[in-house]
Structures are given as structure tokens and as C-alpha cells.
Scaffold this active site. Structure first.
Site, PDB file in Angstrom:
ATOM      1  N   GLN A 128      99.400 -19.768  -0.769  1.00 55.73           N
ATOM      2  CA  GLN A 128      98.942 -19.673  -2.151  1.00 55.73           C
ATOM      3  C   GLN A 128      99.773 -18.668  -2.940  1.00 55.73           C
ATOM      4  OE1 GLN A 128      94.959 -17.865  -3.204  1.00 55.73           O
ATOM      5  NE2 GLN A 128      94.463 -20.018  -3.507  1.00 55.73           N
ATOM      6  N   GLY A 129     100.394 -19.127  -4.006  1.00 59.97           N
ATOM      7  CA  GLY A 129     101.189 -18.240  -4.854  1.00 59.97           C
ATOM      8  C   GLY A 129     100.506 -18.017  -6.182  1.00 59.97           C
ATOM      9  N   SER A 131      98.663 -14.471  -7.130  1.00 49.68           N
ATOM     10  CA  SER A 131      98.799 -13.083  -7.590  1.00 49.68           C
ATOM     11  C   SER A 131     100.261 -12.705  -7.778  1.00 49.68           C
ATOM     12  CB  SER A 131      98.177 -12.121  -6.568  1.00 49.68           C
ATOM     13  OG  SER A 131      96.814 -12.359  -6.427  1.00 49.68           O
ATOM     14  N   SER A 163      99.460 -15.088   1.861  1.00 44.68           N
ATOM     15  CA  SER A 163      99.212 -15.177   3.304  1.00 44.68           C
ATOM     16  C   SER A 163      99.916 -16.395   3.889  1.00 44.68           C
ATOM     17  CB  SER A 163      97.712 -15.289   3.580  1.00 44.68           C
ATOM     18  OG  SER A 163      97.054 -14.168   3.066  1.00 44.68           O
ATOM     19  N   GLU A 249      83.510 -24.025  -3.695  1.00 43.50           N
ATOM     20  CA  GLU A 249      82.722 -23.017  -2.989  1.00 43.50           C
ATOM     21  C   GLU A 249      81.260 -23.449  -2.974  1.00 43.50           C
ATOM     22  OE1 GLU A 249      81.043 -20.568  -1.221  1.00 43.50           O
ATOM     23  OE2 GLU A 249      83.030 -19.726  -1.563  1.00 43.50           O
TER      24      GLU A 249
END
Lengths: 387, 291
Positions: A128-129, A131, A163, A249
């Protein structure tokens, strides 16, 4: 109000248990935490077994290749896999829990066919890019630029806290396609791209955490060419596209972790009884309090999951309430572990010591406790936004 | 699994809330708190509660009750806590079916707590437990007259009493949170509502977090009826109510320290209810031993 599981749910649980009992002994030994290629192979191998057994993408919609399981079935799945000591989702985390569901919800038929099956089969991993060094809590302030050049975007900028970047095949990337101006607020000019990690101009530099491991990385993008066809959703609509997925979620985010924390708590009590610290009433009461706390967190999980089941998975804000309390309780758990260990709390060879270090990220990652409190205050309680 | 209120339970919750809003509003509350002769038990209201089934809620229909269970009783008592309804509600509810007239609200029943505290002794028709030698106490809770009986060996507390008291604490905690939020939206300083300041926001957010955790614990304990889980829920509900009222007082600032604001009434009752339940230490020891 009912806490009993239906016959169908119990059948699902029994089938899963039987399969886990059969498959777990066949797994290869776990790789060393520093062996990234080994970890990738292990995590994807586990995903392949889930796929072959029909458990892959349990909570994904059926038309995306998933099982369309109810939130309660998902809770049972997470509870049972944790109890049985099954591998964690690991390198499949972003693919299964964020990028995949985003593509399922917002992608074209072609995009879904290209990216979803490899995630479910354990062929491809995602990272995931989102931040950036100057866009953390204020994510919409992100500045990584994407400039259109024919049928490509040319992307330049940097990302952080990514991550599994070292071993990912794809990155779900948020980029700015329209600069912020008087007419364009920061949320409006963002687009969502699938970035192939082997594209020229992508540089990954692992970041060492305070626990000594390299769990995440910085990513530098230098005029990386990404096909326009890799954009999911409309240009400049990436913020909404991303938020749609956060709504996947369903109260299940921390199910496995709460189960694990309760097991750790039992182990702490056993250790304290063995080493004599159990005789300290202050420590004993602290352990008792944590037992009360995690039992209540389990009940709150069941409450939130039941709510999601009723609303058909519409996002509840209950997630922020849960995360605030849980992240604090987890840190309290490992601080108490240190008390139980005494001098042993300085020995990095003890898993509780490493877990204590990693617990420090819980009040920061995925929305700091301060941001979560703002969310609770503004979106649930209706307090005004401040300056 | 469907751990959410059923439609019937929502209706019941709404019904009790409306009954109390109509029959025991803020004016009635303030009359009691500000009255010259101290709190008086409203016998008529007591009978109306009886007629509405508040006390006979869990009695079987064959015995003239409503035939509902613990979860429904918890919802009703949560509303009582929210409205800060005075009187020995839990003791009278528990006496329904055992003491003549309790179910209908004709007989007011109080009980001697294991701590020796006896609420509403003078107003009650029947006292359960041994109140011999009880002397009046200048009660810290202006809405609850208290006596104190000589200390006796601690007796096991009825888990249902603990649960219903926890439900009242839950209602009080939710009310304090709402009160604080309402005030924080209305009160302005430095040119903006104080609720726009993060320091105030975070106080309010934590009030909600404690309340919702306590809610899950109290409701689950009502469903399982497990005594240990009930006592744990009581611990969390006590904390939510006491801390909630304290934080509400803080949000109110100077006004919170006045007699005129209702905040202190919630705090003092929450203190009293905490004292009536098992101690935090005992519950923590119990849950440690279970590890």
C-alpha cells in the site's frame, strides 16, 4: 440479543476446524522473520491452500471470486484460524483486505479479471502506497504527482510506511492528478493507481523499526510510467474509491488479535504462578483487570460484527471506538508481561519482549489514537470541526 | 449470532424512555434535589411504574408478570439510570413475586447491602436483610436517603442486583456523555464552541468509548447470566458512570461545580451505586484466579 451461533454457523466452524486439523501439520516450517523471500513464499503458499480448500476471499463478494460469507462467518474463520495457530495473512494483507476489495468494488470487469484471481490464488502480493513523509494523519495532503503522458501517467514522489514493499508485485498507489488550488480542495485531485513494483524508477528502501526488524519501507518513485488502464475509478476520484473500501471494515479487523491476546494473558498468569510474581496482589489485580478488559473487547467485537451483519456490511463507526480501547489494552498487556518477566523483560529472545516493542505501534498505525478520537468526536458525537 | 437489540427490545427501550420523560422530567428531578425537606418517594409514580410492568418484568405471566428476561430488565434499568430515577428500584424489582405488592408498585421494598448501606429505609414498607441498629447517614447523594447498619460478615450479592445496578450505571454514563456533548456544542470560548477544541473532543470521545465497552459487557452479561461476567460488567459500568460524570463536570467547567447543574447528581449516584456492588479489587481477583 443473542450470543448463540446458528446451526449453519456451527457447521461452518466444524468444517473449518476439521480442515485446519488436517492441513496445519502439513505446513513447512516457518521462515526466519528476516528472510523476506521465504516469508513471501510461506504466506502465498498458505493462501494457495486456503484457495484450494475454498476459504480464499471468504468475505469477498461472490461475483469477485469470494465466498460472500456473512460477518459472523468471517468472525468464526478468524477466531478458529487464530486458535489453531494457523499462519497470519502476512504478505497477503493488502491484497486480501484492501486493494482486492477496492478493485472488486470499483474496478472494471477487465481490471477485476486481471488482478483478483491472482490475489485469491496466492500468486501475487500487494502493498500500500498511501502515506508520505509529509502526509501521515493528514493523508489527503499527499503530494506524489502523476502527470498524464499519452496513455500513461508519469509518477514522481515518495511513499513511506509501505509494509511488504520488498516482496510485493503490485502497489495500490494514491497520487495527485490535479494540483490543489482555490477550486480544487485536497481530497478532490487524488487518483488510485495499480503500480507494478518492477517498473523502472521504483526504489524501495527498507526502514528499520524500533523492534530491529524491517517490517516496512520507504518507496521512491522517479518518473515511473504507469498505464492509464491501471487507474481504478475516475481520475481525481481516488479519495472516494479508497474510502469505499475502508467501509469493507465489518468489525472483524481485530478478531484474531483479541483471541491471541487472551491466550497470551493465560500464558502470563501461568508464568507468574511459576516464577512467584503471582503473590504480588498488585500484579495479580492487573492481570485480572486485563482479563475483564479482553473479555469485554470480545463482547464488543460480537456486538460490532452483529451490527455489520444487520446493516449488510455498511461501515460502522464502531471500529474507531474499538480500536481506541483495544490498542491501549494491547500495550497494557505487554507492559504487564514485562512485569511478569522482571529482568527477563530485557531479553530480546523472549517473544513477549518483541511483542511489547511491536505493541508500541498500535496507537499510531492505521490512524493514531488522537485522530481516532477526533473521528469519534466529530462523526459519532457530532462535535464541530476545529481550526 | 445476532448480538443486537431485537425490534421488541427497541420498542421496550423506547417505551420506558417515553414513560420516564413524561413522568419524571428534569423539573421533577430538580424539585427533588432542591426541595427543602429532602427527597420524597413519589408513591404514585411508583404505582405507575408497577402498572407499566417495571417491577413485574421478569415474573412469569402465570404469576401476573410480563414474562420477559434479564436483557429486557437491563434495558429498562438502563433507562432508569439515564433519567436518574430515584428510589430502591432494584430491591423492589427483585422482591416482585416474593413480597406482596412489590410487583404492582404498591409496596416499596429496600434491602440492606453487604456494605451495610440501606437506601430509602424510612420510605420503604419492607426491608430485606437485617437493618437492626441502622443509623441515618447524611447522604452524599441528595436524591437517596441512606442508613447504615452495623458491619456484618460479607454475604454473596445477588448477581441480578449487580447486573441491574450496572445497567443503571450504563444509562447514567450514556447520559453524561450526551450532556457533555450538548454543552460542548453550545458553550463558546475563544470564538468557537469549546467542542471544536481537541482537548474537549478527546474527553468526550473517551466517555463514549467507556460507555460502549460497558454496554457490550452489560448486555452480554444479561444474555449469558453468568455471575462472573455480571460482576465484570459491573466493574466496567461503574467506571463508565463515575469517570463519565467526572469528565462531564470537567467539560462544564465552573458550571459543573454548581448545585444548579445536574452533573453532580449523576456523579453522586454513580458513586453510591459503585459502593453497592462488589469492589473492583474483588472482581479483579476473581478474574485473575480464573486465568
Amino acid at each position: 440479543m443473542d450470543l448463540t451461533y446458528t446451526e449453519e454457523e456451527e457447521e461452518f466452524r466444524a468444517g473449518l476446524r476439521a480442515w485446519l486439523a488436517d492441513v496445519l501439520p502439513q505446513l513447512p516450517p516457518r521462515p526466519d522473520p528476516t528472510d523476506w523471500p521465504g516469508r513471501r513464499a510461506y504466506d502465498l503458499g498458505w493462501q494457495r491452500r486456503l484457495y484450494d480448500a475454498g476459504y480464499a476471499g471468504l468475505h469477498w463478494p461472490v461475483d469477485a471470486g469470494g465466498r460472500g460469507a456473512t460477518p459472523t462467518q468471517h468472525l468464526i474463520y478468524l477466531e478458529e484460524t487464530e486458535r489453531a495457530g494457523a499462519p497470519y495473512v502476512g504478505a497477503n494483507f493488502v491484497g486480501l483486505l484492501h486493494a482486492g476489495p477496492t478493485i472488486a468494488a470499483e474496478g472494471t470487469a477487465e481490471q477485476r479479471a486481471r488482478w483478483l484471481p491472482p490475489i485469491l490464488r496466492g500468486d501475487e502480493a500487494w502493498c500500500q502506497g498511501f502515506s508520505e513523509p509529509d502526509a501521515g494523519s493528514d493523508l489527503a495532503a499527499l503530494r506524489t504527482r502523476a502527470v498524464r503522458d499519452g496513455d500513461h501517467y508519469v509518477v514522481t514522489g515518495s511513499k513511506i510506511w509501505t509494509s511488504h514493499a520488498e516482496v510485493a508485485d503490485w502497489c495500490e498507489l494514491l497520487v495527485r492528478t490535479t494540483p490543489v488550488s482555490e477550486d480544487v480542495p485536497k481530497h478532490r485531485g487524488i487518483s488510485w493507481l495499480a503500480l507494478p513494483m518492477d517498473a523502472p524508477g521504483v526504489t524501495v528502501r527498507p526502514l528499520r523499526t524500533l523492534a530491529g526488524s524491517t517490517e516496512f519501507a520507504e518507496m521512491f518513485l522517479d518518473e515511473v510510467r504507469v498505464p492509464v488502464g491501471n487507474r481504478v475509478g475516475d481520475e481525481n476520484d481516488g479519495w472516494r474509491v479508497t474510502m469505499v473500501t475502508l467501509s469493507f471494515e465489518r468489525g472483524t479487523a481485530f478478531v484474531g488479535e483479541v483471541v491471541a491476546c487472551r491466550r497470551t494473558l493465560g500464558a502470563l498468569a501461568a508464568e507468574a504462578r511459576k516464577n512467584g510474581r503471582w503473590d504480588d496482589p498488585v500484579l495479580r489485580r492487573r492481570l485480572g483487570r486485563l482479563n475483564v478488559e479482553f473479555n469485554a473487547l470480545w463482547r464488543l467485537t460480537q456486538w460490532n460484527v452483529s451490527e455489520a451483519q444487520r446493516t449488510g456490511g455498511v461501515p460502522g463507526t464502531g471500529g474507531s471506538v474499538f480500536k481506541l480501547r483495544y490498542s491501549h489494552a494491547r500495550q497494557e498487556l505487554y507492559d504487564t508481561a514485562a512485569e511478569v518477566l522482571g529482568a527477563g523483560a530485557l531479553d530480546l529472545d523472549h517473544e513477549w519482549v518483541l511483542d511489547r516493542l511491536s505493541s508500541l505501534s498500535y496507537t499510531i498505525a492505521a490512524g493514531t489514537s488522537q485522530i481516532q478520537q477526533n473521528i469519534v468526536a466529530e462523526r459519532i458525537l457530532g462535535l464541530p470541526k476545529g481550526r | 449470532m445476532d448480538f443486537q437489540l431485537t425490534e421488541d427490545q427497541r420498542d421496550l427501550q423506547q417505551g420506558v424512555r417515553e414513560l420516564l420523560a413524561g413522568r419524571f422530567d428534569r423539573e421533577a428531578l430538580r424539585d427533588l434535589a432542591d426541595g427543602p425537606e429532602g427527597p420524597v418517594l413519589d408513591r404514585e409514580l411508583w404505582r405507575e411504574l408497577g402498572a407499566a410492568g417495571f417491577f413485574a418484568l421478569r415474573l412469569p405471566e402465570s404469576e401476573g408478570g410480563v414474562g420477559l428476561g434479564l436483557p429486557e430488565a437491563v434495558l429498562a434499568f438502563e433507562e432508569a439510570g439515564r433519567a436518574l430515577l430515584p428510589g430502591p428500584l432494584v430491591a423492589t424489582h427483585l422482591a416482585a413475586g416474593a413480597v406482596e405488592g412489590a410487583a404492582t408498585g404498591d409496596t416499596v421494598v429496600t434491602a440492606v447491602d453487604s456494605s451495610g448501606l440501606v437506601p430509602w429505609l424510612d420510605a420503604a414498607d419492607v426491608v430485606r436483610g437485617d437493618a437492626a441498629g441502622a443509623v441515618p447517614v447524611r447522604s452524599a447523594d441528595p436524591l437517596t436517603p441512606l442508613h447504615r447498619a452495623p458491619a456484618r460478615p460479607p454475604a454473596a450479592q445477588d448477581p441480578v442486583a449487580v447486573l441491574l445496578t450496572a445497567a443503571e450505571q450504563l444509562g447514567s454514563a450514556a447520559r453524561s456523555c450526551e450532556t457533555a456533548v450538548t454543552y460542548a456544542r453550545e458553550r463558546s470560548q475563544f470564538g468557537q464552541p469549546i467542542g471544536a477544541f481537541q482537548a474537549v473532543k478527546h474527553l468526550c470521545a473517551q466517555m463514549l468509548v467507556r460507555t460502549e465497552l460497558a454496554r457490550a459487557a452489560v448486555y452480554a452479561a444479561a444474555v449469558t447470566a453468568d455471575p462472573a461476567e455480571i460482576r465484570a460488567a459491573g466493574l466496567l459500568a461503574d467506571e463508565a458512570a463515575v469517570r463519565g460524570a467526572r469528565d462531564c463536570l470537567q467539560v462544564y467547567g465552573g458550571m459543573g461545580f454548581t448545585w444548579e447543574a445536574d452533573v453532580h447528581l449523576h456523579l453522586k449516584r454513580a458513586w453510591l451505586r459503585s459502593e453497592l456492588g462488589p469492589s473492583a479489587g474483588a472482581v479483579e481477583e476473581e478474574w485473575a484466579a480464573a486465568l
